[in-house]
Every structure is written in structure tokens, then in C-alpha cells.
Design an enzyme around this catalytic site. Structure first.
Site, PDB file in Angstrom:
ATOM      1  N   GLU A   3      29.496 -18.527  17.133  1.00  0.00           N
ATOM      2  CA  GLU A   3      29.444 -17.842  15.844  1.00  0.00           C
ATOM      3  C   GLU A   3      29.739 -18.638  14.543  1.00  0.00           C
ATOM      4  O   GLU A   3      28.768 -18.390  13.664  1.00  0.00           O
ATOM      5  CB  GLU A   3      30.427 -16.677  16.041  1.00  0.00           C
ATOM      6  CG  GLU A   3      30.033 -15.247  16.868  1.00  0.00           C
ATOM      7  CD  GLU A   3      28.796 -14.796  16.503  1.00  0.00           C
ATOM      8  OE1 GLU A   3      28.350 -14.499  15.413  1.00  0.00           O
ATOM      9  OE2 GLU A   3      28.039 -14.526  17.473  1.00  0.00           O
ATOM     10  N   HIS A  45      21.177 -15.584  10.384  1.00  0.00           N
ATOM     11  CA  HIS A  45      22.448 -15.823  11.346  1.00  0.00           C
ATOM     12  C   HIS A  45      21.761 -15.597  12.652  1.00  0.00           C
ATOM     13  O   HIS A  45      22.053 -16.367  13.704  1.00  0.00           O
ATOM     14  CB  HIS A  45      23.388 -14.930  10.976  1.00  0.00           C
ATOM     15  CG  HIS A  45      24.527 -15.031  12.064  1.00  0.00           C
ATOM     16  ND1 HIS A  45      25.683 -15.560  12.215  1.00  0.00           N
ATOM     17  CD2 HIS A  45      24.402 -13.949  13.510  1.00  0.00           C
ATOM     18  CE1 HIS A  45      26.480 -15.169  13.296  1.00  0.00           C
ATOM     19  NE2 HIS A  45      25.870 -14.592  13.985  1.00  0.00           N
ATOM     20  N   GLU A  46      21.073 -14.556  12.975  1.00  0.00           N
ATOM     21  CA  GLU A  46      20.412 -14.289  14.210  1.00  0.00           C
ATOM     22  C   GLU A  46      19.356 -15.266  14.657  1.00  0.00           C
ATOM     23  O   GLU A  46      19.288 -15.656  15.564  1.00  0.00           O
ATOM     24  CB  GLU A  46      19.719 -12.890  14.262  1.00  0.00           C
ATOM     25  CG  GLU A  46      20.701 -11.788  13.917  1.00  0.00           C
ATOM     26  CD  GLU A  46      22.050 -11.892  14.835  1.00  0.00           C
ATOM     27  OE1 GLU A  46      21.896 -12.140  15.967  1.00  0.00           O
ATOM     28  OE2 GLU A  46      23.071 -11.389  14.324  1.00  0.00           O
ATOM     29  N   HIS A  95      20.976 -18.291  16.174  1.00  0.00           N
ATOM     30  CA  HIS A  95      21.346 -18.128  17.481  1.00  0.00           C
ATOM     31  C   HIS A  95      19.975 -18.333  18.291  1.00  0.00           C
ATOM     32  O   HIS A  95      20.304 -19.050  19.195  1.00  0.00           O
ATOM     33  CB  HIS A  95      21.753 -16.839  17.674  1.00  0.00           C
ATOM     34  CG  HIS A  95      23.186 -16.385  17.646  1.00  0.00           C
ATOM     35  ND1 HIS A  95      24.094 -17.191  17.873  1.00  0.00           N
ATOM     36  CD2 HIS A  95      23.817 -15.528  16.559  1.00  0.00           C
ATOM     37  CE1 HIS A  95      25.279 -16.790  17.593  1.00  0.00           C
ATOM     38  NE2 HIS A  95      25.119 -15.718  16.903  1.00  0.00           N
TER      39      HIS A  95
END
Length: 349
Positions: free
Chosen positions: A204, A130-131, A134
Site C-alpha cells: 500500500e 494508486h490502483e 498496483h
């Protein structure tokens, strides 16, 4: 479309910053605020990773000091065709993580000790993927810039209120100065917060979906989110409470109170995020790996290595998140229909 929307929102925040400057010093104050906004953005662009990492006392690790954690990040970065980011650990019992940096070549990821202790290797992989999403989407720069401007707007709002009161008492302006100060103190920071929310919530969902693609199994991230949301808000995060403008950078809102599922939160409802990941898992069906071998490495938390997939599939309807998450689902149902539609539309995108 997302790039254009983000640019417009950042422009609005800069204009809001200038408006507060006008309340303080008229046209001259507005020009000074514009110059300050430009300076803050320039400084944040070159120093965003150092600012946040130093703020949270993050310590850098490598393949020797934290071999499994580092290998997870390295393997995922290769799968995403991203440069190897710097890897950090934050000494905090609250399970959480964030990414920072102005571009993929100068990026860093950080996980708390609480996250590494409570999650399995696969769940950590879901969070790190997930990071990395980003970083791939270059959200880290946008999130840092909005945090910097929002913090500056709040600071100027307090200053404007003080200066407005001073002008009112000294110039007998019949309350005009104080009224302007009140607007700057309450309205400007609130508007800045709404802009942060508009940027963060959409990103998100996108990072969840792309992160699931990077790690290969959406249920890893879904399981991680359920564990973090279930226990994260019971642990006080002193640095985050002192710097609330950085809350949107974390995978789950680190602030106490109603937390990540408040109507005025920087994050979407965790139950909605997990539901979207479950739908993505259904789309992938048999193509998902159940393990990548990280749990077999030495010095990681083998006791958490097996995910309860059946329990996870019931998570949106049961008490897996505790009372806080159940109340969050009820608040979502009570929202106006247009807002529920927006949330569902984002989760599908």
C-alpha cells in the site's frame, strides 16, 4: 527484495494450508491440500478478475456510459505507460476502489458509486493512479492469490475442527483430535491473516508513492484518503463483510469495526499514509499540477472540484478524519517501538 518476500509468504501460506490438511487426514490429507492449493492458485491466476468483479456485482463502463471517469483512467494509464485496463463501477454507497487481474494486459479497475459521487475529479484521479500502481507492480495477482488461499485455510480450519471432534469421540484419542481441530480453527486462519497483512501493508505504501507520481500530485490521493476514511466505515458494505478475505484489495479497508487502523488490519494507518504523501508533496514542491481539466467535463461532480490544500496540510493533527482516525493515531503511538519503526521505515521506502 519485495518479490522474494512475497514468494516466501505465499510459500508459507501454502505450507499452512498443507498443515491444516494434515490435521484433517494425515499425510494423505497434506498431499490433497497441496494439490488443492495448486489448483486454487491456477484457477485464481486465470480467473482473478472475473471472481472479484462478479462477487461485487461490478458493471463495465466505457467512454460513452461514464466519459469523465473513463477518461481519467485512460489518461493515467497513458502516463504510466500501461495498457488500457477495463473500467468498472460498483453500486455501493461506501466510497472505495480496487484493481484486479493477473497482469497489466488483463487488468481491471473498479470504483464505487459512493466514491465517484463524493470525490472531486482530481481525488478520483489520485485513487485510480494508486490502483494503476498496483497493476504496474503486479500486486493484483499476489493479492488475489493470498485472498484465495486465506479463504481456503479458514474453510479447512472449520472442517478440521469438526473432523477433529468426530475422531476424538469415535477413537477415544484423549482430546488429541479435538486439540488439532482447535489449532486449525483458530491458529491457522489467524496466521494466514498475518501473512496477508505483511504482504498488503508494504504494498500500500509503495502504491501510494507510485500513484502520486503517476497523477502528478500526492495531495490528490491524500485528500481522497481523508474523505474515504472519514466516511467510509459508516457505510455498511455487505459484499465485503461476507467476503472479508478480499478486504486487502481495496484502497481502504471496507470492513466495519476498528477498520483500516486496527493493529491487525490489512492496511496501514490512514494517518501514516497521508503523512507520507505530504512528505512526498514537499519533495515535489512547485512541480505539482492543481488540476488536469477533468472537472470541466460534463456530468462530473463540479461541486467537489476545489481541494482544500490548507485544510489537508492540517489533516494529520486535526479532526478531519473524525474520532475513529484520532483514536487510530493514539493506538499507533502506543504500539511497541519496533512496530512503530517498521511502519515509519515502510512509509519512507
Amino acid at each position: 527484495m519485495n518479490i522474494m518476500r512475497t514468494a516466501m509468504l505465499l510459500a508459507f501460506m501454502t505450507a499452512l494450508f498443507m498443515g491444516v490438511g494434515y490435521l484433517i487426514g494425515g499425510s494423505n490429507g497434506m498431499v490433497i491440500a497441496l494439490l488443492m492449493a495448486g489448483g486454487l492458485n491456477f484457477f485464481s491466476y486465470w480467473n482473478s478478475d472475473k471472481i472479484v468483479l462478479n462477487m461485487y456485482g461490478a458493471r463495465k463502463v466505457d467512454q460513452h456510459s461514464s466519459p469523465v471517469y473513463y477518461k481519467i483512467v485512460s489518461d493515467l494509464a497513458q502516463r504510466a505507460s500501461l495498457p488500457q485496463p477495463k473500467v468498472y463501477i460498483i453500486d455501493s454507497a461506501q466510497p472505495n476502489a480496487f484493481a484486479t487481474g493477473r497482469n497489466p494486459q488483463n487488468a481491471a479497475v473498479a470504483a464505487s458509486t459512493g466514491l465517484l459521487e463524493q470525490l472531486s475529479a482530481e481525488e478520483v484521479a489520485g485513487v485510480m493512479a494508486h490502483e494503476l500502481a498496483h497493476i504496474e507492480h503486479r500486486d493484483t495477482l499476489t493479492m488475489t492469490l493470498t485472498a484465495t488461499i486465506a479463504g481456503a485455510i479458514s474453510m479447512l480450519g472449520n472442517f478440521a475442527f469438526f473432523m477433529g471432534g468426530q475422531r476424538n469421540s469415535s477413537e477415544h484419542s484423549h482430546g488429541a483430535g479435538a486439540l488439532g481441530g482447535l489449532i486449525a480453527l483458530f491458529v491457522a486462519p489467524f496466521a494466514a491473516m498475518l501473512v496477508q497483512m505483511a504482504i498488503s501493508r508494504t504494498r500500500e505504501y509503495a502504491a501510494d508513492r507510485r500513484g502520486a507520481e503517476i497523477c502528478g500530485n500526492p495531495l490528490w490521493l491524500a485528500s481522497a484518503l481523508s474523505k474515504i476514511a472519514g466516511g467510509g466505515h459508516t457505510v455498511y458494505n455487505e459484499e465485503a463483510e461476507h467476503n472479508p478475505a478480499t478486504a486487502h484489495m481495496f484502497i481502504i479497508n471496507p470492513l466495519k469495526g476498528e477498520g483500516a487502523d486496527s493493529l491487525f488490519s490489512t492496511h496501514p494507518a490512514t494517518a501514516n499514509r497521508i503523512a507520507a504523501l505530504r512528505r512526498q508533496a514537499e519533495e515535489m514542491k512547485g512541480a505539482m499540477p492543481k488540476s488536469m481539466g477533468w472537472s470541466e467535463e460534463e456530468n462530473f461532480h463540479k461541486k467537489n472540484s476545489n481541494l482544500d490544500y490548507d485544510g489537508l496540510n492540517r489533516s494529520a493533527q486535526t479532526s478531519i478524519f473524525g474520532n475513529q482516525e484520532n483514536n487510530a493515531v493514539q493506538r499507533i503511538k502506543k504500539r511497541p517501538s519496533w512496530l512503530r519503526y517498521e511502519d515509519s521505515k515502510r512509509s519512507r521506502s
